[in-house]
Structure formats: C-alpha cells, structure tokens
Design a protein around this motif. Structure first.
Motif: not given
Length: 400
Positions: A212-214, A193-196, A219-226
């Motif tokens: 589009w990366l941000s 998430y931080d990288a994107t 957001p879905p990467v952060a959601s999945l990580g959580a």
C-alpha cells in the motif's frame, strides 16, 4: 490514483514550460534555460506516461506486457539527470568546467538508462501490472535490479537537488529565494516518494507486504511534490514580471508632472507620439522619457543656472539632502524655463549651449525626482510664483 491525478501535475509542468519558452527562444544559447526547459519537459512526460490510462494504452500499442514500466523508469532517470544538470548550470562557474560536469552527469545517467533497458530485456514480466509493478516484480530476477537501480538514481538526484537549492537560497534574496525554498519543499516530497517506494520493495524482499505504501501513498506524494516544484520554478519568473511591470507603470505615472510641464515647449504645440492602448509599460516609459528629453532640448536656451543655484542653496538650507535638493533646483529651473519660453513666443532667445540642459538629465531616476519636486516641493512652488512676477522674454539665459 486515477489518470486525472497524474495528468494534473503534467499540465502544471506544461504551464511552467510555457512561461519559460519565450525566454528560451530569445536566449537559446543559455545552458541554464535549456536545462530548466528539459527538466520541465521530462517531468511532464513522466506524469503523462505514468498515468494508468497511458500505461494501458502504451502496453496495448506495443503489444508487450509492462512495456510502460521501463519507459517510465527511463523517463524518471532522464528527469533525474536533468535535475543534476540544472543544478550544475545554476551553480555557475567556469563555462568549460560547467559543461564538463554536465556531460559527466548526462553520460552517467545515460548509462543507467541503457542498463534499465537491458535488465528489462533480460528479465521476464509476462503479467501486466498497471499500478503495482514495483512490488509485484520486486523478487523477480533482473526486474529486482531494474527497480532498485531507478529508485537509487532518482534518490541521488533528489538529494543533490535539495542540497544545492537550499545552499543557493542562502545566497540570494527576493522572489528567487522564495522559489528555491519552494523547490526544496517539492523535492522533499520526492524524497518521501523514494522512501515509500523503497520501503515497500524492501518489505517484499524480506517477505512482508507493505504494498500500500507503493500503490496508494507514493503516487499522491509524487504528484504533490511535482506541483510544489512547478510553483517554485514559475513563481520567481511570474513575480519578477509583475514587479517589473508595476515598477514601469509607477515610473510612467511619476513622470507625468514633468512630462506635462515641458509639453508647452514643443515647437508649435507639436503633439507627442501616441501609443496604442496595448503598448507595454516599458515602451511607454521610454517614450515619455524621450518626450521629456526633447522638451529639455527646446527649453535649453531658457535654463538659468543662477536661478538653479539659488534654489539649490535654499533647499539645502532647509535641511533637504543633496539629491533631493538637486532635484528641487532642477525642477525650479525647468518651471522657470517653461514660463520664460511661453513669454517668448517668437523664440528670440537663441544661442545657448545644449549642455545647459544636459546637467538636469542624469537618468530616469533623476527625471522621477524632478517630476516629484514639481508636484510636491514648496520651494519649487515659491520659485514658480516669483518667476510669474519677474520673468521676462530673454531673461535668465544660462550661464553655463
């Protein structure tokens, strides 16, 4: 992403917190538990206030365009501090040193939160941006520094979290290790998430457009990580509870043979305490062990140490190990005492020392072994048949 995509991980964090709260209530002074609960609370708050419907509502309630941006960034920074404090307490060490390091992280990230607030006040963000604040204001004075500061603080915490949880996982076993490995995986998604986010922001700085990366990917990467991290926090606790409950029910069942064996020794056939159907397995095990101990006390005058020694010698001669042989000998002695007690309804055998019963009661594990021997040992079955043929009231008084 719509609001539901943010609220689902927020609910997951709330469920994780719900599993921890009962333990926290009983161990409020435990800094590790407090750190875990603070982390889960802040994580849930981040996703709740980062949801587009919540962002719009907060901006509308405050009357300040983009007020939600520094609010969410401050929550993310506080969450990062909670991660670091959790790791410090999880790592352990001298309490004073742990408190000192925890205070250092809290003060450091507290300063970052103050800086974020000041940067928002100094900058200008008049156009409300619900989904693309980071990239829209990436080149705006003070907003640029605000965005870079919160991403850097979050990235540092994620790196430390991955490193410490990985190191910890190599030192433990069982469900705790599995949980830590899952947490590591979840925080790898946070690093992604931080990288994107940083890639999209840096692209804006260099005059390119990778928004589009941000907006779409981060957001879905952060959601999945959580969600993955939430599983990592909950799994060891839930599985440990299930394992403990299974072990207690298994012990309760295995004690059944011994418990039934000694019931006839209760004075006047007195019934044991009946427990409600919803009673915990742990309480049932304690009650069953207590009933067995009471039965041993009543059988004490009928325990025959010589009979036990004979069975012990036969079991050892048959190739059984020492622990199993002792359990077989104790089981045979209990079975013989039960029949001797039944043959002495008037209780004429008296005066034996209670110490004769004590040696057969060395703990719950020994009780389980004795119960298993009563049900499965051929040596005990043979001793039982011999007792039926030769036992008489008063015979076999303990020699110890």
């Amino acid at each position: 992403m719509n609001g539901q995509d943010y609220y689902i991980p927020a609910v997951a964090m709330g469920v994780s917190l719900a599993f921890k709260l009962p333990t926290l209530r009983n161990n409020w002074r435990d800094p590790l538990l407090r750190s875990v609960c603070a982390l889960l609370t802040l994580a849930g708050s981040v996703f709740t206030f980062a949801a587009p419907p919540t962002i719009e509502a907060v901006n509308r309630w405050t009357g300040v365009p983009n007020f939600s941006a520094p609010l969410v960034y401050c929550l993310i920074t506080a969450f990062s501090a909670a991660c670091l404090v959790l790791i410090v307490n999880w790592r352990g060490g001298p309490p004073e040193e742990t408190r000192r390091v925890s205070r250092r992280w809290i003060l450091g990230y507290g300063a970052v939160i103050v800086a974020l607030s000041l940067l928002f006040l100094l900058g200008e963000a008049p156009v409300e941006r619900v989904r693309d604040f980071d990239t829209y204001y990436a080149n705006t004075p003070y907003m640029r520094e605000l965005i870079a500061l919160y991403l850097a603080a979050h990235n540092v915490a994620a790196i430390v979290m991955v490193a410490m949880c990985w190191r910890w996982s190599l030192q433990v076993r069982g469900w705790l290790r599995v949980g830590l490995m899952i947490i590591v995986l979840g925080y790898i998604f946070n690093l992604s998430y931080d990288a994107t986010k940083m890639t999209a922001v840096v692209a804006r700085w260099s005059g390119h457009d990778l928004d589009w990366l941000s907006t779409d990917l981060a957001p879905p990467v952060a959601s999945l990580g959580a969600l993955i991290s939430a599983v990592g926090f909950v799994l060891p606790l839930v599985c440990q509870r299930i394992s403990d409950s299974w072990q207690n029910w298994t012990t309760y069942r295995r004690l059944g043979a011994l418990w039934h064996e000694v019931q006839i020794s209760a004075p006047g056939g007195a019934p044991c305490v009946r427990m409600s159907w919803w009673a915990a397995a742990e309480l049932r095990v304690i009650q069953r062990e207590s009933d067995i101990h009471d039965g041993f006390l009543h059988l004490g005058p009928y325990f025959d140490q010589r009979h036990r020694d004979e069975v012990l010698a036969r079991a050892l001669a048959g190739g059984a190990d020492e622990e199993t042989s002792r359990a077989v000998a104790d089981a045979a002695m209990v079975a013989a005492a039960v029949r001797a007690r039944a043959a002495d309804p008037e209780g004429k055998v008296i005066g034996a020392s209670e110490e004769s019963a004590a040696h057969a009661v060395d703990g719950p594990r020994d009780l389980v072994r004795i119960s298993h021997a009563l049900r499965h040992s051929q040596v005990v079955a043979e001793a039982r048949r011999r007792t039926v043929l030769s036992a008489a009231p008063g015979a076999g008084r303990s020699a110890s």
